[in-house]
Write a protein that holds these residues in place. Structure first.
Motif, short mmCIF file in Angstrom:
data_model
loop_
_atom_site.label_atom_id
_atom_site.label_comp_id
_atom_site.label_asym_id
_atom_site.label_seq_id
_atom_site.Cartn_x
_atom_site.Cartn_y
_atom_site.Cartn_z
N MET A 1 37.15 -34.88 -31.54
CA MET A 1 36.54 -34.05 -32.16
C MET A 1 35.21 -33.80 -32.11
N PRO A 2 35.18 -32.12 -31.34
CA PRO A 2 33.21 -32.29 -31.21
C PRO A 2 33.01 -32.37 -32.80
N ASP A 3 31.72 -32.27 -33.34
CA ASP A 3 31.04 -31.55 -34.69
C ASP A 3 30.22 -30.21 -34.75
N THR A 4 31.47 -29.46 -35.14
CA THR A 4 31.35 -27.70 -34.91
C THR A 4 29.41 -27.66 -35.34
N VAL A 5 29.94 -27.89 -36.52
CA VAL A 5 28.29 -27.40 -37.15
C VAL A 5 27.07 -27.90 -36.46
N ALA A 6 26.59 -29.27 -36.01
CA ALA A 6 26.04 -29.61 -35.80
C ALA A 6 25.89 -29.02 -34.27
N GLN A 7 26.25 -28.58 -33.69
CA GLN A 7 26.76 -28.18 -31.93
C GLN A 7 26.20 -26.44 -32.24
N PHE A 8 26.32 -25.68 -33.10
CA PHE A 8 25.98 -24.09 -34.41
C PHE A 8 24.52 -24.89 -34.31
N GLU A 9 24.18 -25.53 -35.23
CA GLU A 9 22.89 -25.38 -35.53
C GLU A 9 21.80 -26.11 -34.61
N LYS A 10 22.37 -26.85 -33.85
CA LYS A 10 22.24 -26.83 -32.10
C LYS A 10 21.35 -25.89 -32.03
N ASN A 110 27.42 -17.91 -41.31
CA ASN A 110 28.43 -17.92 -42.34
C ASN A 110 29.89 -17.26 -42.41
N LEU A 111 29.39 -16.34 -41.91
CA LEU A 111 30.90 -15.59 -41.54
C LEU A 111 31.30 -16.15 -40.35
N MET A 112 31.08 -16.81 -39.00
CA MET A 112 31.56 -18.00 -38.48
C MET A 112 31.71 -18.49 -38.56
N TYR A 119 40.32 -19.27 -37.87
CA TYR A 119 40.99 -19.16 -36.28
C TYR A 119 41.36 -20.79 -36.55
N ASP A 120 41.18 -21.65 -37.04
CA ASP A 120 41.20 -23.78 -36.36
C ASP A 120 40.45 -23.57 -34.33
N GLU A 121 39.17 -23.07 -34.68
CA GLU A 121 38.64 -23.60 -33.18
C GLU A 121 39.09 -22.57 -32.63
N ALA A 122 40.06 -21.29 -32.53
CA ALA A 122 40.41 -21.02 -31.06
C ALA A 122 39.65 -21.08 -30.12
N TRP A 123 38.03 -20.08 -30.02
CA TRP A 123 37.33 -20.32 -29.36
C TRP A 123 37.50 -20.95 -28.64
#
Length: 180
Positions: A1-10, A110-112, A119-123
């Motif tokens: 499972m990817p670390d979404t927060v870390a990826q977004f921050e990067k 924060n909206l994202m 949306y459970d990471e549908a993107w």
């Protein structure tokens, strides 16, 4: 499972770093731009991405990645301009510009995060070309709202559309950076 927060921050840090370097080169020269001009600038970038996606080749040496970063930064600048209005000259310091950038990136992020939860990471299952199409649709909506002097009957405003454009671009940048 990817670390979404870390990826977004990067990927946000990639965009922010370019914003800082552009501030060093040009200052906040974008202060003269009206929001409608920023919408058109985002449109140009999204159309170029779509053209490259469809043709499979680019005639100039700028990548889709650089255009996506441009959409992120112009979207944040658009949010700043909605707050401040346009100016006749550079009227804020680089420090103030960066502070406003951080303010609007935090609101957008924060909206994202809230939408991503719902949306459970549908993107992650979407095609990257769909991000492009959604950005182009948001641009069409924004132009319509701008043509109506910002007035809507039931729809979100220009700010929400800019935030969505930024977030779709961040999704795309994660896909470019992490290959998922």
């Amino acid at each position: 499972m990817p670390d979404t927060v870390a990826q977004f921050e990067k990927v946000i840090s990639i965009c922010r770093d370019l914003f800082i370097h552009k501030l060093e080169d040009y200052g906040a020269s974008w202060r003269i731009m009206r929001p409608s001009s920023l919408t058109d600038q985002i449109f140009i970038k999204a159309k170029r991405i779509r053209s490259i996606e469809e043709k499979g080749v680019s005639m100039i040496d700028e990548s889709i990645r650089s255009e996506v970063i441009g959409i992120v930064n112009y979207g944040i600048i658009g949010l700043i301009q909605l707050e401040l209005g346009c100016a006749d000259s550079v009227d804020i310091s680089n420090e103030k510009a960066l502070s406003l950038y951080d303010k609007y990136m935090t609101l957008t992020k924060n909206l994202m995060y809230a939408k991503n939860h719902d949306y459970d990471e549908a993107w992650r299952s979407m095609r990257p070309s769909s991000y492009t199409d959604l950005i182009l649709m948001k641009i069409c909506r924004t132009k319509q709202i701008e043509d109506h002097a910002g007035v809507t009957l039931v729809s979100e405003g220009i700010d929400a559309n800019y935030m969505d454009m930024v977030n779709y671009s961040l999704f795309g940048l994660i896909r470019i950076e992490y290959g998922e």
